[in-house]
Design a protein around this motif. Structure first.
Motif, PDB file in Angstrom:
ATOM      1  N   UNK A 148      -6.774  -3.902   5.905  1.00  0.00           N
ATOM      2  CA  UNK A 148      -7.735  -3.221   5.037  1.00  0.00           C
ATOM      3  C   UNK A 148      -7.108  -1.981   4.391  1.00  0.00           C
ATOM      4  N   UNK A 149      -6.324  -1.236   5.166  1.00  0.00           N
ATOM      5  CA  UNK A 149      -5.677  -0.038   4.627  1.00  0.00           C
ATOM      6  C   UNK A 149      -4.656  -0.395   3.543  1.00  0.00           C
ATOM      7  N   UNK A 150      -3.905  -1.453   3.739  1.00  0.00           N
ATOM      8  CA  UNK A 150      -2.926  -1.886   2.733  1.00  0.00           C
ATOM      9  C   UNK A 150      -3.640  -2.312   1.461  1.00  0.00           C
ATOM     10  N   UNK A 151      -4.733  -3.056   1.613  1.00  0.00           N
ATOM     11  CA  UNK A 151      -5.512  -3.486   0.443  1.00  0.00           C
ATOM     12  C   UNK A 151      -6.078  -2.275  -0.292  1.00  0.00           C
ATOM     13  N   UNK A 152      -6.608  -1.308   0.459  1.00  0.00           N
ATOM     14  CA  UNK A 152      -7.168  -0.103  -0.169  1.00  0.00           C
ATOM     15  C   UNK A 152      -6.086   0.670  -0.906  1.00  0.00           C
ATOM     16  N   UNK A 153      -4.903   0.817  -0.300  1.00  0.00           N
ATOM     17  CA  UNK A 153      -3.815   1.546  -0.951  1.00  0.00           C
ATOM     18  C   UNK A 153      -3.403   0.860  -2.251  1.00  0.00           C
ATOM     19  N   UNK A 192       0.616   2.366 -13.039  1.00  0.00           N
ATOM     20  CA  UNK A 192       2.020   2.735 -13.230  1.00  0.00           C
ATOM     21  C   UNK A 192       2.801   2.777 -11.921  1.00  0.00           C
ATOM     22  N   UNK A 193       2.110   2.935 -10.760  1.00  0.00           N
ATOM     23  CA  UNK A 193       2.803   3.003  -9.468  1.00  0.00           C
ATOM     24  C   UNK A 193       2.460   1.838  -8.534  1.00  0.00           C
ATOM     25  N   UNK A 233       3.290  -1.179  -8.496  1.00  0.00           N
ATOM     26  CA  UNK A 233       4.411  -2.057  -8.143  1.00  0.00           C
ATOM     27  C   UNK A 233       5.224  -1.511  -6.966  1.00  0.00           C
ATOM     28  N   UNK A 234       5.113  -0.210  -6.679  1.00  0.00           N
ATOM     29  CA  UNK A 234       5.867   0.395  -5.580  1.00  0.00           C
ATOM     30  C   UNK A 234       5.092   0.444  -4.265  1.00  0.00           C
ATOM     31  N   UNK A 235       3.809   0.121  -4.279  1.00  0.00           N
ATOM     32  CA  UNK A 235       2.986   0.191  -3.074  1.00  0.00           C
ATOM     33  C   UNK A 235       3.526  -0.731  -1.976  1.00  0.00           C
ATOM     34  N   UNK A 236       3.958  -1.908  -2.336  1.00  0.00           N
ATOM     35  CA  UNK A 236       4.512  -2.848  -1.362  1.00  0.00           C
ATOM     36  C   UNK A 236       5.737  -2.287  -0.656  1.00  0.00           C
ATOM     37  N   UNK A 237       6.628  -1.670  -1.407  1.00  0.00           N
ATOM     38  CA  UNK A 237       7.842  -1.076  -0.824  1.00  0.00           C
ATOM     39  C   UNK A 237       7.497   0.083   0.110  1.00  0.00           C
ATOM     40  N   UNK A 238       6.596   0.944  -0.335  1.00  0.00           N
ATOM     41  CA  UNK A 238       6.216   2.088   0.489  1.00  0.00           C
ATOM     42  C   UNK A 238       5.459   1.658   1.742  1.00  0.00           C
ATOM     43  N   UNK A 239       4.660   0.621   1.602  1.00  0.00           N
ATOM     44  CA  UNK A 239       3.945   0.079   2.772  1.00  0.00           C
ATOM     45  C   UNK A 239       4.923  -0.482   3.780  1.00  0.00           C
ATOM     46  N   UNK A 240       5.934  -1.199   3.287  1.00  0.00           N
ATOM     47  CA  UNK A 240       6.944  -1.768   4.185  1.00  0.00           C
ATOM     48  C   UNK A 240       7.664  -0.668   4.944  1.00  0.00           C
ATOM     49  N   UNK A 241       7.964   0.433   4.300  1.00  0.00           N
ATOM     50  CA  UNK A 241       8.594   1.558   4.976  1.00  0.00           C
ATOM     51  C   UNK A 241       7.660   2.160   6.033  1.00  0.00           C
ATOM     52  N   UNK A 242       6.385   2.272   5.690  1.00  0.00           N
ATOM     53  CA  UNK A 242       5.423   2.876   6.605  1.00  0.00           C
ATOM     54  C   UNK A 242       5.213   2.064   7.859  1.00  0.00           C
ATOM     55  N   UNK A 243       5.266   0.724   7.766  1.00  0.00           N
ATOM     56  CA  UNK A 243       5.017  -0.117   8.943  1.00  0.00           C
ATOM     57  C   UNK A 243       6.312  -0.564   9.610  1.00  0.00           C
ATOM     58  N   UNK A 244       7.438  -0.132   9.075  1.00  0.00           N
ATOM     59  CA  UNK A 244       8.712  -0.456   9.693  1.00  0.00           C
ATOM     60  C   UNK A 244       9.160  -1.889   9.485  1.00  0.00           C
ATOM     61  N   UNK A 245       8.762  -2.460   8.370  1.00  0.00           N
ATOM     62  CA  UNK A 245       9.137  -3.852   8.093  1.00  0.00           C
ATOM     63  C   UNK A 245      10.486  -3.935   7.419  1.00  0.00           C
TER      64      UNK A 245
END
Length: 115
Positions: free
Chosen positions: A88-93, A100-101, A103-115
């Motif tokens: 839910x948090x990833x979807x909300x983000x 404009x940003x 496209x970068x949410x996926x990359x930042x999410x991956x960093x946040x969850x350690x993927x």
């Protein structure tokens, strides 16, 4: 056509002998489907014995590890809740990010969850 076959009992691991029909069904050979011989995989007593062995094995497990199984179930429930919250948090983000940003949410999410 039948061929002999040895296979293992899935419960006990004992070697069982049986017959396997490796030919096409009677309906495919031009015969009537309802006229085909009905073969059972196990006799009624053998099936009953198989079910009893499986039930005894299952009962023994559930009564020997009851407290541990409860703990495992609670931890699994917490893990499921955490996964749902994270999704839910990833979807909300993603939805709140500007175009404009986004496209970068996926990359930042991956960093946040350690993927």
């Amino acid at each position: 056509m039948s061929a002999g076959l040895d296979h293992l009992d899935p419960v006990t691991g004992e070697v069982l002998s049986g017959q396997v029909d490796d030919g096409p069904p009677a309906a495919l050979e031009g015969g009537s489907w309802s006229a085909r011989p009905v073969e059972t995989a196990l006799s009624a007593p053998a099936l009953a014995a198989l079910l009893e062995r499986a039930q005894r094995r299952t009962d023994a497990l559930l009564f020997t590890a009851t407290q541990e199984l409860d703990d495992i179930g609670r931890w699994q429930r917490l893990e499921d809740l955490a996964w749902g919250g994270k999704a839910r948090a990833i979807t909300a983000a993603t939805n709140r990010a500007g175009t404009d940003v986004r496209e970068f949410v996926g990359d930042e999410t991956a960093l946040a969850i350690g993927a």
